[in-house]
Design an enzyme around this catalytic site. Structure first.
Site, PDB file in Angstrom:
ATOM      1  N   ARG A 175       3.272 -12.199  10.678  1.00 46.48           N
ATOM      2  CA  ARG A 175       3.091 -11.162   9.658  1.00 46.48           C
ATOM      3  C   ARG A 175       4.133 -10.073   9.882  1.00 46.48           C
ATOM      4  O   ARG A 175       4.177  -9.472  10.956  1.00 46.48           O
ATOM      5  CB  ARG A 175       1.675 -10.579   9.755  1.00 46.48           C
ATOM      6  CG  ARG A 175       1.433  -9.399   8.835  1.00 46.48           C
ATOM      7  CD  ARG A 175      -0.001  -8.873   8.965  1.00 46.48           C
ATOM      8  NE  ARG A 175      -0.246  -7.803   8.018  1.00 46.48           N
ATOM      9  CZ  ARG A 175      -0.347  -6.503   8.339  1.00 46.48           C
ATOM     10  NH1 ARG A 175      -0.248  -6.123   9.593  1.00 46.48           N
ATOM     11  NH2 ARG A 175      -0.558  -5.588   7.408  1.00 46.48           N
ATOM     12  N   ASN A 206      -0.133  -2.053   3.278  1.00 50.32           N
ATOM     13  CA  ASN A 206      -0.801  -2.021   4.565  1.00 50.32           C
ATOM     14  C   ASN A 206      -1.555  -0.715   4.752  1.00 50.32           C
ATOM     15  O   ASN A 206      -0.945   0.361   4.706  1.00 50.32           O
ATOM     16  CB  ASN A 206       0.216  -2.152   5.710  1.00 50.32           C
ATOM     17  CG  ASN A 206      -0.460  -2.050   7.072  1.00 50.32           C
ATOM     18  OD1 ASN A 206      -1.233  -2.919   7.454  1.00 50.32           O
ATOM     19  ND2 ASN A 206      -0.220  -0.951   7.781  1.00 50.32           N
ATOM     20  N   GLU A 256      -4.594  -7.107  11.770  1.00 49.66           N
ATOM     21  CA  GLU A 256      -4.176  -6.319  12.938  1.00 49.66           C
ATOM     22  C   GLU A 256      -5.375  -6.092  13.840  1.00 49.66           C
ATOM     23  O   GLU A 256      -6.504  -5.932  13.362  1.00 49.66           O
ATOM     24  CB  GLU A 256      -3.609  -4.941  12.559  1.00 49.66           C
ATOM     25  CG  GLU A 256      -2.194  -4.963  12.056  1.00 49.66           C
ATOM     26  CD  GLU A 256      -1.662  -3.572  11.720  1.00 49.66           C
ATOM     27  OE1 GLU A 256      -2.029  -2.595  12.402  1.00 49.66           O
ATOM     28  OE2 GLU A 256      -0.893  -3.476  10.749  1.00 49.66           O
ATOM     29  N   TYR A 269      -9.363  -1.954  14.995  1.00 48.34           N
ATOM     30  CA  TYR A 269      -8.968  -1.583  16.357  1.00 48.34           C
ATOM     31  C   TYR A 269     -10.116  -1.105  17.222  1.00 48.34           C
ATOM     32  O   TYR A 269     -10.042  -1.135  18.429  1.00 48.34           O
ATOM     33  CB  TYR A 269      -7.903  -0.475  16.328  1.00 48.34           C
ATOM     34  CG  TYR A 269      -6.544  -0.954  15.913  1.00 48.34           C
ATOM     35  CD1 TYR A 269      -6.210  -1.126  14.572  1.00 48.34           C
ATOM     36  CD2 TYR A 269      -5.580  -1.257  16.867  1.00 48.34           C
ATOM     37  CE1 TYR A 269      -4.962  -1.581  14.199  1.00 48.34           C
ATOM     38  CE2 TYR A 269      -4.325  -1.709  16.495  1.00 48.34           C
ATOM     39  CZ  TYR A 269      -4.016  -1.875  15.165  1.00 48.34           C
ATOM     40  OH  TYR A 269      -2.780  -2.331  14.802  1.00 48.34           O
ATOM     41  N   HIS A 323      14.720  12.149  10.804  1.00 49.91           N
ATOM     42  CA  HIS A 323      16.041  12.771  10.918  1.00 49.91           C
ATOM     43  C   HIS A 323      15.966  14.273  10.648  1.00 49.91           C
ATOM     44  O   HIS A 323      16.675  15.064  11.262  1.00 49.91           O
ATOM     45  CB  HIS A 323      17.029  12.120   9.942  1.00 49.91           C
ATOM     46  CG  HIS A 323      17.356  10.692  10.307  1.00 49.91           C
ATOM     47  ND1 HIS A 323      17.919   9.810   9.413  1.00 49.91           N
ATOM     48  CD2 HIS A 323      17.196  10.012  11.463  1.00 49.91           C
ATOM     49  CE1 HIS A 323      18.095   8.635  10.012  1.00 49.91           C
ATOM     50  NE2 HIS A 323      17.660   8.738  11.255  1.00 49.91           N
ATOM     51  N   GLN A 337       9.140  -0.260  12.163  1.00 48.50           N
ATOM     52  CA  GLN A 337       8.798  -0.203  13.580  1.00 48.50           C
ATOM     53  C   GLN A 337       9.667  -1.096  14.462  1.00 48.50           C
ATOM     54  O   GLN A 337       9.749  -0.882  15.661  1.00 48.50           O
ATOM     55  CB  GLN A 337       7.313  -0.556  13.772  1.00 48.50           C
ATOM     56  CG  GLN A 337       6.395   0.463  13.115  1.00 48.50           C
ATOM     57  CD  GLN A 337       4.926   0.162  13.337  1.00 48.50           C
ATOM     58  OE1 GLN A 337       4.323  -0.544  12.551  1.00 48.50           O
ATOM     59  NE2 GLN A 337       4.344   0.696  14.389  1.00 48.50           N
ATOM     60  N   ASP A 362      15.845   4.368  14.153  1.00 43.25           N
ATOM     61  CA  ASP A 362      17.214   3.990  13.766  1.00 43.25           C
ATOM     62  C   ASP A 362      17.625   2.633  14.345  1.00 43.25           C
ATOM     63  O   ASP A 362      18.315   1.852  13.692  1.00 43.25           O
ATOM     64  CB  ASP A 362      18.228   5.038  14.252  1.00 43.25           C
ATOM     65  CG  ASP A 362      18.171   6.318  13.417  1.00 43.25           C
ATOM     66  OD1 ASP A 362      17.320   6.402  12.501  1.00 43.25           O
ATOM     67  OD2 ASP A 362      18.973   7.236  13.688  1.00 43.25           O
TER      68      ASP A 362
HETATM   69  C1  PNW Z   1      -2.082   0.593  12.636  1.00 43.68           C
HETATM   70  N1  PNW Z   1      -8.078   2.901  13.763  1.00 43.68           N
HETATM   71  O1  PNW Z   1      -2.891   1.611  12.092  1.00 43.68           O
HETATM   72  C2  PNW Z   1      -0.748   0.478  11.880  1.00 43.68           C
HETATM   73  O2  PNW Z   1      -0.860  -0.419  10.800  1.00 43.68           O
HETATM   74  C3  PNW Z   1       0.407   0.037  12.741  1.00 43.68           C
HETATM   75  O3  PNW Z   1       1.640   0.235  12.070  1.00 43.68           O
HETATM   76  C4  PNW Z   1       0.377   0.772  14.040  1.00 43.68           C
HETATM   77  O4  PNW Z   1       1.486   0.487  14.863  1.00 43.68           O
HETATM   78  C5  PNW Z   1      -0.933   0.423  14.722  1.00 43.68           C
HETATM   79  O5  PNW Z   1      -1.974   0.903  13.943  1.00 43.68           O
HETATM   80  C6  PNW Z   1      -1.114   1.057  16.095  1.00 43.68           C
HETATM   81  O6  PNW Z   1      -1.329   2.436  15.971  1.00 43.68           O
HETATM   82  C7  PNW Z   1      -4.174   1.912  12.575  1.00 43.68           C
HETATM   83  O7  PNW Z   1      -8.919   3.197  12.895  1.00 43.68           O
HETATM   84  C8  PNW Z   1      -5.129   2.309  11.664  1.00 43.68           C
HETATM   85  O8  PNW Z   1      -8.394   2.886  14.968  1.00 43.68           O
HETATM   86  C9  PNW Z   1      -6.406   2.627  12.027  1.00 43.68           C
HETATM   87  C10 PNW Z   1      -6.775   2.574  13.361  1.00 43.68           C
HETATM   88  C11 PNW Z   1      -5.847   2.197  14.305  1.00 43.68           C
HETATM   89  C12 PNW Z   1      -4.557   1.871  13.908  1.00 43.68           C
END
Ligand code: PNW
Length: 497
Positions: free
Chosen positions: A102, A191, A401, A334, A64, A44, A77
């Protein structure tokens, strides 16, 4: 696609941004030992996709081969160009004031084909220099071994559907432990296995683009858990005594609230939790798949005419191999969801959603009051932390996260509201419920390549100008707010150091 919709929840909510309810914000302080951080992932942010011997990952290949897989037809890229700008990134992290960073290692920089014989010293050197650079500034590296960028060669040989990928992951991990282990004390293996499997092998929205929502996702889960456990055992058998670090899986989950007071909805909410959190946490923290998954998928598989369950049964040795492979609980959170029961779906195409038998907010077959979901938004953090703490007894949790998408504006008040609400709710769990949350790495340090959304969704607290060759970084208002929080261990303006 519900998962897709789920991940877009932030954007949907953003449309209601003006009316986001303000939670009552905790004005107490976090424990002194609390570790503040920010998170990113290799594909990312790094760019440099084929530099210095790096091999092709399945995300390189996926984007790609067909640019339409991302909303803006763009790819990783160059991304944030962190492969070249890592020294500047370290200064940004330092300026932010966090003590934990992280990030993930790109497998194909270390082993371009995924196999040992392709060893690439330049890739190893890159990460050694990077972690030394972090440590020089007093920042603790938290290293993710796998954040979705599987070597394309392994992908062509079955990838996460092939049990032997777990062994390849072990070999790769050993090299990383050997080289980075003297400097890194906090590791995570894989992850978000759930999202990896659901989006990569279920909806096909992510690489490798396979759409087998009733079958491949369960085999993918098995292989990811075997890979995690293989790396865990290698670390503990060969490195932990000398290096003294911790290693665990990072699991993403929602907090699932019953939509109504009915018993059926309460059961549905718990079933939802078992099918998303328990799917991965149960094998690691308890042993074996959750019973409800074994029963429901087994029954439906039989009725569908399969000779065995679509959820692959573990052998007794495998259960033991995976069970107990944790030193902390890595949790990505999230959102909260409201869940309701649905009638048993007819037997037909095998499908995870029918296996689960629930409906969640923003699912196509369910339209809850958006307002009721919004009103509950930050509270799920406390609920989920308590659930994890009580069910899996992990000893220590890192929230690895948690974050919010916007269009990229510098004045990102909605992100401040989000972070403040979730962190406040987390603080209640720490201070009032006794949940041991050791640290928090917000998603994300900076705007980056948001997988199938391309660069259309911005999760960074630091902005990146993707139109400038220099990929100019600028602190958003939320980064300034976080800076203050990290300094004061407190979430409100009145706090002083
Ligand atoms: C994360 N949900 O995944 C990823 O680990 C990141 O790489 C990504 O950029 C980030 O989300 C934002 O989308 C998620 O259940 C997994 O709401 C689950 C959820 C949200 C994001």
């Amino acid at each position: 696609m519900k998962v897709l919709i789920l991940i877009s929840v932030c954007l949907i909510v953003e449309a209601f941004g003006a009316s986001l309810p303000k939670a009552e914000i905790n004005n107490r302080t976090f424990p002194e030992s609390f570790r503040w951080g920010a998170a990113t992932a290799a594909y990312q942010i790094e760019g440099g996709w084929n530099e210095d011997g790096k091999g092709e990952s399945m995300w390189d290949h996926f984007t790609h081969a067909n640019p339409n897989v991302t909303d803006d037809k763009l790819n990783g890229d160059v991304a944030c160009d962190s492969y070249h700008k890592w020294r500047e990134d370290i200064q940004l992290i330092k300026e932010l004031g966090v003590s934990l960073y992280r990030f993930s290692v790109s497998w194909t920089r270390i082993l371009p084909t995924g196999y040992l014989d392709s060893y690439n010293q330049a890739g190893v050197d890159y990460y050694v220099n990077f972690v030394k650079g972090l440590l020089d500034e007093g920042i603790t590296p938290m290293v993710t071994l796998y954040h979705w960028d599987l070597p394309q060669v392994l992908n062509e040989q079955g990838g996460w559907l092939n049990d032997s990928t777990a062994d390849r992951f072990g070999e790769y991990s050993r090299i990383v432990f050997e080289n980075l282990g003297p400097f890194v004390k906090l590791w995570s293996t894989v992850n978000e296995p759930k999202t990896t499997c659901m989006l990569g092998y279920g909806s096909g929205e992510n690489a490798p683009g396979i759409k087998q929502i009733g079958t491949a996702i369960y085999q993918c889960a098995r292989v990811q858990l075997l890979a995690h456990a293989t790396a865990y055992h290698i670390y503990h058998n060969e490195f932990a005594a000398e290096q003294g670090g911790q290693i665990s899986l990072v699991i993403d989950a929602t907090f699932n609230e019953p939509d109504t007071d009915s018993e059926a909805d309460a059961e549905a909410a718990e079933r939802e939790t078992q099918f998303n959190l328990g799917w991965y946490a149960n094998p690691v923290y308890v042993g074996d798949w959750p019973q409800i998954m074994i029963d429901r998928i087994g029954n439906r598989s039989t009725q569908e005419g399969f000779s065995e369950s679509r959820l692959p049964a573990w052998s007794a040795e495998e259960i033991e191999f995976v069970k107990g492979t944790h030193d902390y609980f890595g949790l990505n959170m999230y959102t909260a969801l409201r869940v309701s029961a649905v009638g048993e779906a007819e037997i037909g195409e095998p499908n995870y959603y029918n296996d689960k038998g629930t409906a969640v907010a923003f699912g196509s077959d369910w339209t809850p009051s958006v307002a009721s979901w919004l009103a509950s938004y930050p509270y799920g953090m406390r609920g989920l932390l308590n659930y994890v703490w009580n069910h899996y007894k992990p000893g220590e949790i890192y929230v690895t996260e948690n974050g919010w998408a916007t269009d990229g504006e510098i004045n990102d008040q909605s992100r401040i509201d989000y972070l403040q609400g979730y962190l406040s709710n987390m603080l209640d769990a720490i201070l009032d419920d006794g949940v041991n949350v050791a640290g928090y790495t917000t998603w994300s340090l900076m705007d980056n390549f948001e997988w199938a959304r391309g660069y259309t969704q911005k999760y960074g607290i630091i902005s990146v100008d993707f139109n400038s060759r220099n990929r100019t970084r600028t602190f958003k208002e939320s980064a300034k707010w976080y800076q203050h929080t990290v300094r004061t261990y407190c979430l409100v303006d009145e706090c002083v150091e």
